[in-house]
Motif scaffolding. Structure first.
Motif, short mmCIF file in Angstrom:
data_model
loop_
_atom_site.label_atom_id
_atom_site.label_comp_id
_atom_site.label_asym_id
_atom_site.label_seq_id
_atom_site.Cartn_x
_atom_site.Cartn_y
_atom_site.Cartn_z
N ARG A 58 -6.01 -4.47 1.37
CA ARG A 58 -4.76 -3.90 0.84
C ARG A 58 -5.06 -2.70 -0.05
N LEU A 62 -4.31 0.05 3.02
CA LEU A 62 -2.86 0.21 2.96
C LEU A 62 -2.42 1.60 2.50
N LEU A 65 -2.83 3.97 5.46
CA LEU A 65 -1.83 3.72 6.49
C LEU A 65 -0.48 4.31 6.10
N LEU A 66 -0.06 4.05 4.87
CA LEU A 66 1.25 4.50 4.43
C LEU A 66 1.33 6.00 4.22
N SER A 70 -3.76 6.89 9.13
CA SER A 70 -4.22 5.59 9.61
C SER A 70 -5.69 5.64 10.00
N HIS A 112 1.27 -10.74 6.29
CA HIS A 112 0.57 -9.84 7.20
C HIS A 112 -0.89 -10.26 7.26
N PHE A 115 -2.83 -7.62 5.08
CA PHE A 115 -2.33 -7.25 3.75
C PHE A 115 -1.71 -8.40 2.97
N ARG A 122 8.04 -3.20 1.94
CA ARG A 122 6.67 -2.76 2.22
C ARG A 122 6.31 -3.08 3.68
N GLU A 125 7.83 -0.49 5.77
CA GLU A 125 7.02 0.74 5.69
C GLU A 125 5.78 0.64 6.57
N ILE A 126 5.13 -0.50 6.54
CA ILE A 126 3.91 -0.70 7.35
C ILE A 126 4.23 -0.56 8.83
N HIS A 127 5.29 -1.22 9.28
CA HIS A 127 5.65 -1.12 10.70
C HIS A 127 6.06 0.30 11.09
N HIS A 130 2.89 2.37 11.25
CA HIS A 130 2.12 1.96 12.42
C HIS A 130 2.72 2.58 13.69
#
Length: 145
Positions: A58, A62, A65-66, A70, A112, A115, A122, A125-127, A130
């Motif tokens: 995380r 993370l 990624l955000l 990525s 997750h 994470f 959140r 946001e991750i999806h 991605h």
């Protein structure tokens, strides 16, 4: 999750696209469904084996990624790898249905695998990040002409 990824997938389907990565549009959409549906349904129990690493992952991955940066080259678990023989239109529709299902889900999200348990915003946001990561490997045919 923002509907922008669905809009992007529908635009790619409508215009035609040029692939600049490993997967076609249908494969990307299937992968996104395979990864995001477990946020509602739960992930396989064996994925909790990585729970002790979640704080480190995380903290390190993370933010990348955000931010749209990525990590590349991380192998996808075989259960999330799409087959080759998929229909783009059917998979875009399935992706849209998955996004709608997640958007309408009122319960908590499953932890997750990388994470851990995070607030719903959140996970959204991750999806979204991605989806953007994968869809950026396709370009509308109009843009490449």
């Amino acid at each position: 999750m923002s509907w922008s990824a669905v809009d992007d997938a529908q635009q790619l389907l409508a215009s035609g696209y040029v692939r600049h990565g490993n997967w076609w549009l249908g494969q990307i959409c299937r992968h996104l469904v395979l990864v995001q549906d477990p946020s509602v349904d739960g992930y396989p129990i064996w994925m909790s084996l990585f729970a002790p690493l979640r704080p480190l992952i995380r903290r390190l991955l993370l933010p990348k990624l955000l931010s749209g940066d990525s990590p590349r080259g991380i192998r996808t678990s075989p259960i999330f790898v799409p087959p080759n023989n998929l229909d783009d239109a059917a998979e875009v529709d399935a992706f849209a249905a998955s996004v709608e299902r997640f958007a309408n889900h009122s319960g908590s999200s499953a932890p997750h695998p990388a994470f851990g348990r995070l607030p719903r915003e959140r996970i959204l946001e991750i999806h979204a990040a991605h989806a953007a990561h994968h869809l950026r490997h396709l370009r509308c045919r109009e843009e490449t002409s």
